[in-house]
Design a protein around this motif. Sequence first.
Motif, PDB file in Angstrom:
ATOM      1  N   PHE A   6      23.236  22.586  39.018  1.00 29.44           N
ATOM      2  CA  PHE A   6      22.530  23.868  39.198  1.00 29.44           C
ATOM      3  C   PHE A   6      23.575  24.831  39.741  1.00 29.44           C
ATOM      4  O   PHE A   6      24.061  24.664  40.858  1.00 29.44           O
ATOM      5  N   GLY A  16      16.422  23.243  41.113  1.00 24.75           N
ATOM      6  CA  GLY A  16      16.006  24.193  42.141  1.00 24.75           C
ATOM      7  C   GLY A  16      14.498  24.102  42.333  1.00 24.75           C
ATOM      8  O   GLY A  16      13.770  23.635  41.455  1.00 24.75           O
ATOM      9  N   ASP A  17      14.057  24.561  43.468  1.00 27.31           N
ATOM     10  CA  ASP A  17      12.636  24.617  43.759  1.00 27.31           C
ATOM     11  C   ASP A  17      12.366  26.019  44.289  1.00 27.31           C
ATOM     12  O   ASP A  17      12.920  26.368  45.343  1.00 27.31           O
ATOM     13  N   PRO A  18      11.701  26.914  43.597  1.00 26.70           N
ATOM     14  CA  PRO A  18      10.690  26.703  42.543  1.00 26.70           C
ATOM     15  C   PRO A  18      11.163  26.819  41.093  1.00 26.70           C
ATOM     16  O   PRO A  18      10.315  26.870  40.194  1.00 26.70           O
ATOM     17  N   GLU A  19      12.471  26.811  40.816  1.00 22.36           N
ATOM     18  CA  GLU A  19      12.887  26.926  39.406  1.00 22.36           C
ATOM     19  C   GLU A  19      12.354  25.766  38.556  1.00 22.36           C
ATOM     20  O   GLU A  19      11.953  25.943  37.405  1.00 22.36           O
ATOM     21  N   ASN A  29      24.476  23.502  43.222  1.00 19.52           N
ATOM     22  CA  ASN A  29      23.545  22.533  43.781  1.00 19.52           C
ATOM     23  C   ASN A  29      23.547  21.353  42.820  1.00 19.52           C
ATOM     24  O   ASN A  29      23.907  21.505  41.649  1.00 19.52           O
ATOM     25  N   ASP A  64      15.374  33.090  40.618  1.00 21.53           N
ATOM     26  CA  ASP A  64      14.603  32.757  41.817  1.00 21.53           C
ATOM     27  C   ASP A  64      14.381  34.046  42.616  1.00 21.53           C
ATOM     28  O   ASP A  64      15.022  35.072  42.343  1.00 21.53           O
ATOM     29  N   LYS A  80      14.482  34.733  46.512  1.00 22.06           N
ATOM     30  CA  LYS A  80      14.715  33.994  47.763  1.00 22.06           C
ATOM     31  C   LYS A  80      14.106  34.661  48.989  1.00 22.06           C
ATOM     32  O   LYS A  80      13.788  33.988  49.963  1.00 22.06           O
ATOM     33  N   ARG A 139      20.985  19.289  41.865  1.00 24.37           N
ATOM     34  CA  ARG A 139      19.586  18.903  41.655  1.00 24.37           C
ATOM     35  C   ARG A 139      18.858  20.098  41.048  1.00 24.37           C
ATOM     36  O   ARG A 139      19.411  21.177  40.957  1.00 24.37           O
ATOM     37  N   GLY A 149      13.151  29.275  50.981  1.00 27.37           N
ATOM     38  CA  GLY A 149      13.576  28.319  49.954  1.00 27.37           C
ATOM     39  C   GLY A 149      13.406  28.887  48.557  1.00 27.37           C
ATOM     40  O   GLY A 149      13.954  28.366  47.590  1.00 27.37           O
TER      41      GLY A 149
END
Length: 415
Positions: free
Chosen positions: A266, A286-289, A282, A209, A211, A284, A223
Motif C-alpha cells: 500500500f 488500508g482501512d477504510p480503503e 504500508n 482516504d 484522514k 497491508r 485512522g
Amino acid sequence: MKILIIGSGGREYAIALRLKEDKNVSNLYFAPGNGATSALGENLDLKTFEELANFAKDNKIDLTIVGPEDPLTKGIVDVFKSKGLVIFGPSKAAARLEGSKAYMKEFLARNAIRTARFLNSDNFEEISKFIHTLDEKVVVKADGLCAGKGVIIAQNHDEARDAAWEMLKGSFGDAGKTVVVEEYLDGFELSFFAICDGDNFVSLPVAQDHKRLLNRDQGPNTGGMGAYAPSPLADEALIKRVENEIVAPTLRGMKKDGNPFCGVLFVGLMIVGGVPYVLEYNVRFGDPECEVLMPLIDGNLSQILYDAATGKLTDIKLRDKFAVGVVSASENYPYKSTPKTKINLGKIPANAHICYAGVSEENGEIYADGGRVLVSVGVANNIREARNLAYELVKNIEFEGSQHRSDIAYQALRD
Ligand code: AMP
Ligand code: GLY
C-alpha cells in the motif's frame, strides 16, 4: 478452502464479506474478530503466533490472511511459514517498510524512488542544521509505529525543531528515538494498492482516504473517515508511472535485499504537479480503503490471495463499478473511548452494505463499542450514485453520539 483472518476491524470484515462470495470458501475463522464477524464465521480467542499457527495446522486451514500491521511487523508470517502454513502477508523483514520510517526512507533513496527530501537522525544538532535547508513548512516523523500519531506538520522551523526535540526526548517512547525530518509536499494524496507475490504484482483500483475527522479535511488526524475508488484523480498515465517508477522498483529492491515482498503493498502517494511521490509504505490493506476495494474485485479472491501467498500470482479482474465508504465513528473519537451503546438499524438499500468494525455483540444485538464503529458502503456505476447509496445507509443507522463526515469523495465530485 478454510480461511483464517487475523484482525478485528472493518477491513477484516470487508475481506470476509467478499470471501463469502467465493464458492470454494467453506469456513471462515477470525482472530480475534469483532462482535459482527461472529455472524460470518467463528471468532477465536487465541493470543500468541504459536497458538494461532497450531490452530491453523490442527484445523487444516488452507490460507491465513493478515489484516493489521502489528502482527506483520512482529513476524507472524515467519512463524506460520516455519510450520509449512500458507499465509498472505510480508515477512517481518519485509514489513519493516511500514514498521520503520527511517528504514523506508533509506530504501527509497537506495532504489532511486521519488520521495520528499529527508534526513534520518537521532542527533538534534544535525536535525537543526537540516531543518534550516528546508522551506518554512517541515514534516517531522517518529521512526517507529505510533498508530498514525507520530507525524507532525510543523508550520515553521521553530515548531519543527521543538517537535524533533520532544520526540528525541521520548514523547513517543522508543518509536521516536530516531526522527525523520522531511520537506513538506504540497499536493493531493492517493492510496495505491498492489497485490504482490514476491516477484510480480497486480494493481487494484486507486483509492482516496479522508484522514481528518471533519469535512474539507479539517480537525485532527484519524485512522480514516471514509474512502472511495476508483479515483478519477489517477488517470491511466499516472497509474502506469506509479507502477513503473514505484511499485516495480520496490519489488526489485526488496528482492535484491533478500526480503521479497509478498502481500499487499500500500503506497501512500502525494501527487505534486502530476508527479507521484512516496509518502509512506504500508504492508497491508488500508482501512477504510479495503472496504471500498473488496466490492470492486471480480473472480475468486481466495484463489488470488492463495496464489499470491504461494508465489504464483497471475491476474485479477475488476468490476466496472465505483464504491464509496463512509465511516460512522463513536462520540469521542479520536480523543478517547466512548461507553458502548446500542446500534439501531433501519433499511439497508439495495447495493449498499455495512462493514462492522468497533462493535461488540450481546444477546444477538450489536453495540457500538470502539472508535470507528462501522463503514457504510455504496456500490454503483458512478461515484455520485455510490455516494448517495452510502449516505442513504448512513441515515438509516442510529447510535448515540454517532459522527461522520458528509463530504466523502468531494475531491472526485468537486462539490
Ligand atoms: P505518513 O504516516 O507518513 O503517511 O503521514 C501521515 C500524513 O501526514 C500523510 O497522510 C500526509 O497527509 C501527511 N504527510 C506526511 N508526510 C508529508 C509530507 N512530506 N508533506 C506533506 N504532508 C505529509
Ligand atoms: N487508511 C489509512 C491506513 O489504513 O493506514
